[in-house]
Design an enzyme around this catalytic site. Structure first.
Site, PDB file in Angstrom:
ATOM      1  CG  ASP A  94      -0.267   0.025   2.529  1.00 17.89           C
ATOM      2  OD1 ASP A  94       0.955   0.263   2.562  1.00 17.89           O
ATOM      3  OD2 ASP A  94      -0.945  -0.166   3.547  1.00 17.89           O
ATOM      4  CB  SER A  95       0.281   4.659  -1.069  1.00 15.23           C
ATOM      5  OG  SER A  95      -0.767   5.151  -0.255  1.00 15.23           O
ATOM      6  N   GLY A  96       0.990   3.798   2.119  1.00 21.13           N
ATOM      7  CA  GLY A  96       1.272   4.451   3.395  1.00 21.13           C
ATOM      8  C   GLY A  96       0.261   5.518   3.746  1.00 21.13           C
ATOM      9  CG  ASP A 148      -5.332   7.015  -1.275  1.00 20.96           C
ATOM     10  OD1 ASP A 148      -4.331   6.610  -0.635  1.00 20.96           O
ATOM     11  OD2 ASP A 148      -6.451   6.505  -1.145  1.00 20.96           O
ATOM     12  N   GLY A 218     -11.416   4.193   0.717  1.00 23.13           N
ATOM     13  CA  GLY A 218     -12.384   4.943   1.498  1.00 23.13           C
ATOM     14  C   GLY A 218     -13.592   4.140   1.925  1.00 23.13           C
ATOM     15  CG  ASP A 268      -5.874  -5.260   2.033  1.00 23.47           C
ATOM     16  OD1 ASP A 268      -5.391  -4.935   3.136  1.00 23.47           O
ATOM     17  OD2 ASP A 268      -6.498  -4.453   1.310  1.00 23.47           O
ATOM     18  CB  CYS A 308      -6.955 -25.994   7.991  1.00 24.23           C
ATOM     19  SG  CYS A 308      -7.309 -25.691   9.736  1.00 24.23           S
TER      20      CYS A 308
END
Length: 379
Positions: A94-96, A148, A218, A268, A308
């Protein structure tokens, strides 16, 4: 050729959901897909080998946190994030931006970027679109995200409009600053809150820049689920059908199914790993809080419908004991199971799309899980 390309395999005749493949420098991903979150270059308590056993095709790491610790320069020196953490499958960073806006109470937004304080030390920091690109280029992820502005929910229209316009200008700057388009794909992010006209404006602005993929940002910021679904219904059709669509920060079982029905390819969320560390497990019959006293003598598996390793090997009573004693192994077991559960769910979603029965699958899953009950407990 673009670093990442999307191949549409099939559209579900019953729901409109998409079955596809995402081709990346580190392998091909089957979509729709859930991406476990490895914030600090690790999915908490899991090894890369275990993630592969679970069926994880791609993981997410966090630009902001890796910038602070250990530093993107160190990761670059190690040969990039894949080498640093010994993960040879795709990685999305992600961009942070979300962390800058959510972790720092004291922040100042200006056209150049954001001034804020390090949430660990209180040190003053500044992050710009160019800085976010520099960090992600150093990390070497397969998929990078544009920087963003992440508005809160609810936000007034008077706040949201200039925010959307700023995000569009920042997206252009990200494209110009991106130094490795041949082996790293940069995705644009659509903002606009719950406002249909602003989402449309954002989608027009961002798609005009011709990113190889698009995210809807958002959402999952406190809004009711019906608001999120409504936003998806009027936003997703605005995105190119030949590009992947990523819904950021969403990971509850019902939202994954409902997102896929609305045309989303990638998801995610920290949810499965975070609740696992509180002793909460996802099962085919709903939420199970294994630390509760009623499981002290329950020698069944967490989920008798799950195949699992954890469910085939350990009992609720044993896992409860470990969790109550704060034993790390207990949290490893609950984390393993939760991730397996969501990844298996997405595998089932893909099969339901292939069989043109995703709406039927949703009804069956919701009924068994308990989402159709009046007082259903979600996550």
């Amino acid at each position: 050729m673009a670093a990442v390309t999307y191949e549409l395999i099939k559209t579900c005749k019953q729901s409109g959901a998409r079955l596809g493949k995402l081709h990346t420098p580190h392998g091909t991903i089957e979509t729709p897909i859930f991406m476990p979150v490895g914030t600090l270059a690790t999915v908490k308590t899991m090894s890369p080998e275990e993630l592969k056993q679970l069926g994880a095709q791609i993981i997410l790491s966090n630009t902001y946190h890796l910038w602070l610790r250990p530093g993107h320069d160190i990761v670059k020196e190690a040969g990039g994030l894949h080498e640093f953490m010994n993960w040879d499958r795709p990685i999305l960073t992600d961009s942070g931006g979300f962390q800058v806006f959510s972790l720092s109470d004291l922040r100042t937004i200006e056209e150049e970027g954001v001034h804020f304080r390090n949430h660990l030390s209180g040190e003053k920091l500044f992050l710009s679109p160019e800085g976010a690109m520099e960090i992600q280029n150093a990390l070497g992820s397969d998929i990078m995200m544009a920087f963003d502005e992440c508005p809160p929910y609810p936000a007034e229209r008077d706040y949201m409009r200039p925010s959307v316009e700023r995000t569009s200008r920042w997206a252009e700057r990200c494209l110009k600053a991106h130094k490795r388009p041949e082996d790293q794909a940069l995705f644009g992010i659509i903002q606009g809150g719950e406002y249909e006209d602003l989402r449309r404006q954002s989608a027009q602005d961002i798609t005009s820049l011709d990113f190889p993929g698009y995210a809807i940002g958002g959402v999952s910021v406190g809004e009711p689920k019906d608001v999120m679904n409504r936003v998806l219904e009027f936003t997703t059709p605005l995105l190119p059908a030949n590009k992947p669509r990523y819904l950021m920060g969403v990971g509850s079982p019902d939202s994954l199914i409902d997102g896929a029905i609305r045309g989303i390819d990638m998801f995610d969320c920290v949810l499965p790993t975070r609740i696992a560390r509180n002793g909460t497990c996802m099962t085919s019959n709903g939420r199970l809080v294994v630390r509760n006293a009623k499981y002290a003598r329950d020698f069944r598996s967490l989920d008798e419908n799950c195949d699992c390793h954890v469910c085939q090997t350990y009992t609720r009573a044993y896992i409860r004991h470990l969790v109550k004693c704060d034993e790390t192994f207990g949290f490893r077991l609950t984390t393993y199971h939760n991730l397996y559960f969501l990844l298996k769910l997405m595998k089932d979603v893909r099969q339901a799309i292939l069989d043109d029965r995703l709406l039927d699958f949703r009804e069956e899953f919701f009924e068994q899980y308990g989402f159709n009950q009046p007082n259903a407990k979600n996550f």
